[in-house]
Every structure is written in structure tokens, then in C-alpha cells.
Design a protein around this motif. Structure first.
Motif, PDB file in Angstrom:
ATOM      1  N   GLU A 169      -0.381   3.459  -2.583  1.00  0.00           N
ATOM      2  CA  GLU A 169      -1.542   4.266  -1.920  1.00  0.00           C
ATOM      3  C   GLU A 169      -1.455   5.516  -1.052  1.00  0.00           C
ATOM      4  O   GLU A 169      -2.288   5.883  -1.205  1.00  0.00           O
ATOM      5  CB  GLU A 169      -2.248   2.972  -1.597  1.00  0.00           C
ATOM      6  CG  GLU A 169      -2.402   2.368  -2.744  1.00  0.00           C
ATOM      7  CD  GLU A 169      -3.988   2.365  -3.760  1.00  0.00           C
ATOM      8  OE1 GLU A 169      -4.022   2.847  -3.891  1.00  0.00           O
ATOM      9  OE2 GLU A 169      -3.035   1.338  -4.594  1.00  0.00           O
ATOM     10  N   PRO A 175      -5.618  -2.240  -1.840  1.00  0.00           N
ATOM     11  CA  PRO A 175      -6.148  -1.930  -3.058  1.00  0.00           C
ATOM     12  C   PRO A 175      -7.489  -1.649  -3.179  1.00  0.00           C
ATOM     13  O   PRO A 175      -8.834  -3.001  -3.114  1.00  0.00           O
ATOM     14  CB  PRO A 175      -5.938  -2.111  -3.802  1.00  0.00           C
ATOM     15  CG  PRO A 175      -4.935  -2.883  -3.646  1.00  0.00           C
ATOM     16  CD  PRO A 175      -4.651  -3.376  -2.471  1.00  0.00           C
ATOM     17  N   GLY A 176      -8.140  -0.370  -2.818  1.00  0.00           N
ATOM     18  CA  GLY A 176     -10.077  -0.488  -2.900  1.00  0.00           C
ATOM     19  C   GLY A 176     -10.811  -0.951  -1.823  1.00  0.00           C
ATOM     20  O   GLY A 176     -12.048  -1.051  -1.749  1.00  0.00           O
ATOM     21  N   ARG A 177     -10.056  -1.100  -0.838  1.00  0.00           N
ATOM     22  CA  ARG A 177     -11.033  -2.261   0.282  1.00  0.00           C
ATOM     23  C   ARG A 177     -10.123  -1.194   1.987  1.00  0.00           C
ATOM     24  O   ARG A 177      -9.354  -1.308   2.198  1.00  0.00           O
ATOM     25  CB  ARG A 177     -10.376  -3.341   0.307  1.00  0.00           C
ATOM     26  CG  ARG A 177     -11.372  -4.357   1.315  1.00  0.00           C
ATOM     27  CD  ARG A 177     -10.690  -5.863   1.492  1.00  0.00           C
ATOM     28  NE  ARG A 177      -9.609  -5.908   1.317  1.00  0.00           N
ATOM     29  CZ  ARG A 177      -9.090  -6.167   3.010  1.00  0.00           C
ATOM     30  NH1 ARG A 177     -10.262  -6.193   3.917  1.00  0.00           N
ATOM     31  NH2 ARG A 177      -7.665  -6.936   3.125  1.00  0.00           N
ATOM     32  N   LEU A 178     -11.653  -0.769   2.516  1.00  0.00           N
ATOM     33  CA  LEU A 178     -11.981  -0.030   3.258  1.00  0.00           C
ATOM     34  C   LEU A 178     -12.169  -0.524   4.683  1.00  0.00           C
ATOM     35  O   LEU A 178     -13.057  -1.605   3.851  1.00  0.00           O
ATOM     36  CB  LEU A 178     -12.300   1.286   3.279  1.00  0.00           C
ATOM     37  CG  LEU A 178     -12.365   2.299   2.336  1.00  0.00           C
ATOM     38  CD1 LEU A 178     -12.900   3.711   2.161  1.00  0.00           C
ATOM     39  CD2 LEU A 178      -9.578   3.017   2.898  1.00  0.00           C
ATOM     40  N   LEU A 182       0.779  -1.087  -0.214  1.00  0.00           N
ATOM     41  CA  LEU A 182       0.195   0.106   0.199  1.00  0.00           C
ATOM     42  C   LEU A 182       0.938   1.524   0.039  1.00  0.00           C
ATOM     43  O   LEU A 182      -0.091   2.377   0.063  1.00  0.00           O
ATOM     44  CB  LEU A 182      -0.930   0.100   0.982  1.00  0.00           C
ATOM     45  CG  LEU A 182      -1.679  -1.188   1.231  1.00  0.00           C
ATOM     46  CD1 LEU A 182      -3.059  -0.788   2.229  1.00  0.00           C
ATOM     47  CD2 LEU A 182      -2.966  -1.126   0.153  1.00  0.00           C
ATOM     48  N   GLN A 191       0.184   5.203   1.840  1.00  0.00           N
ATOM     49  CA  GLN A 191       0.180   4.528   3.284  1.00  0.00           C
ATOM     50  C   GLN A 191       1.471   4.812   3.955  1.00  0.00           C
ATOM     51  O   GLN A 191       2.287   4.143   3.161  1.00  0.00           O
ATOM     52  CB  GLN A 191      -0.648   2.930   3.087  1.00  0.00           C
ATOM     53  CG  GLN A 191      -2.424   3.707   2.294  1.00  0.00           C
ATOM     54  CD  GLN A 191      -3.132   4.391   3.616  1.00  0.00           C
ATOM     55  OE1 GLN A 191      -3.094   3.529   4.837  1.00  0.00           O
ATOM     56  NE2 GLN A 191      -3.746   5.303   2.894  1.00  0.00           N
ATOM     57  N   LEU A 205      -7.642   2.109   5.239  1.00  0.00           N
ATOM     58  CA  LEU A 205      -7.289   1.315   3.720  1.00  0.00           C
ATOM     59  C   LEU A 205      -6.130  -0.312   3.854  1.00  0.00           C
ATOM     60  O   LEU A 205      -5.767  -0.128   4.462  1.00  0.00           O
ATOM     61  CB  LEU A 205      -5.950   1.601   2.737  1.00  0.00           C
ATOM     62  CG  LEU A 205      -6.679   1.304   1.657  1.00  0.00           C
ATOM     63  CD1 LEU A 205      -7.339   1.435   1.022  1.00  0.00           C
ATOM     64  CD2 LEU A 205      -5.743   2.547   0.466  1.00  0.00           C
TER      65      LEU A 205
END
Length: 125
Positions: free
Chosen positions: A57, A95-98, A54, A59, A92
Motif C-alpha cells: 500500500e 487496507p482501507g482503514r484509516l 501494508l 507504507q 493507514l
């Protein structure tokens, strides 16, 4: 029942919890709080440390810790009962998963009886 009448046999201190790795002290430069604070190892390793992959991203451990502390401050200003506050944090996790989790902040005393804060998952209390 009055617990003042009982002899204390053992107390697990904040210093021991830090030495054992159960609590991780938050560096003063990362905290901005006026009292010493620590985060539970469980919360730190599951959510504050970002999962591998991440970095791209945006993070980082420092950023996630900062965001958690800012959300604590916001929750405390609105819902603090003098001892603890429960608040939600979105992390997060891929990717795209909270993932939305509950985080608990507890005001207590350090080994010298001075105020300190522990931030943890509710099951860590």
C-alpha cells in the motif's frame, strides 16, 4: 509555592530516555528540523512503523515519519504557542482503514539546556 527553594532529588534526562528506549532520536537526514528531535517509543511502534502487510500500500516507516513531521511543521506554523502544538495525523492501519490520532510536539531542553523537540502521543507527555 516557589520551586527554587527545593533541592532537586532526581531528573530523568533525555539521554536516559533515549538509552531506555522511551524516546527514539530522529536521524538528521529524516528530520529536516534545525534542532534535535525525538519521537516517543509509543508513537513510533504504534503508528510510525506500518502494520505488517501494508508494504504493498506504499507504507514505510520513513514515509510515515516524513508525513508526521510535515504535518507538525504545518501545525506549528499556524498554532505553535512557543512550547507545544497538538495536531491530527491520519495513519493507514489496514487496507482501507484509516485511523485519525492526536499527536503532540513539545519543545524542551536537552541535557545541556539546548532546545530539542519531542513528538509523542498526548498520553506520553
Amino acid at each position: 509555592m516557589d520551586f527554587d527553594d527545593f533541592e532537586l532529588l532526581y531528573a530523568y534526562t533525555r539521554t536516559q530516555a533515549i538509552a531506555d528506549g522511551v524516546l527514539i532520536p530522529i536521524p538528521k537526514e529524516d528530520s529536516e528540523l534545525k534542532i534535535p528531535d525525538a519521537i516517543s517509543s509509543n508513537l513510533y511502534h504504534q503508528y510510525i512503523e506500518p502494520p505488517k502487510g501494508l508494504e504493498g500500500e506504499g507504507q514505510s516507516t520513513t514515509g510515515r515519519l516524513h508525513d508526521t513531521l510535515m504535518l507538525f511543521k504545518a501545525a506549528a506554523s499556524a498554532h505553535w504557542d512557543g512550547i507545544h502544538v497538538l495536531f491530527d495525523v491520519l495513519y493507514l492501519m489496514g487496507p482501507g482503514r484509516l485511523e485519525k490520532i492526536k499527536v503532540l510536539a513539545i519543545l524542551g531542553a536537552d541535557d545541556d539546556g539546548k532546545p530539542c523537540l519531542a513528538i509523542c502521543l498526548p498520553e506520553d507527555e
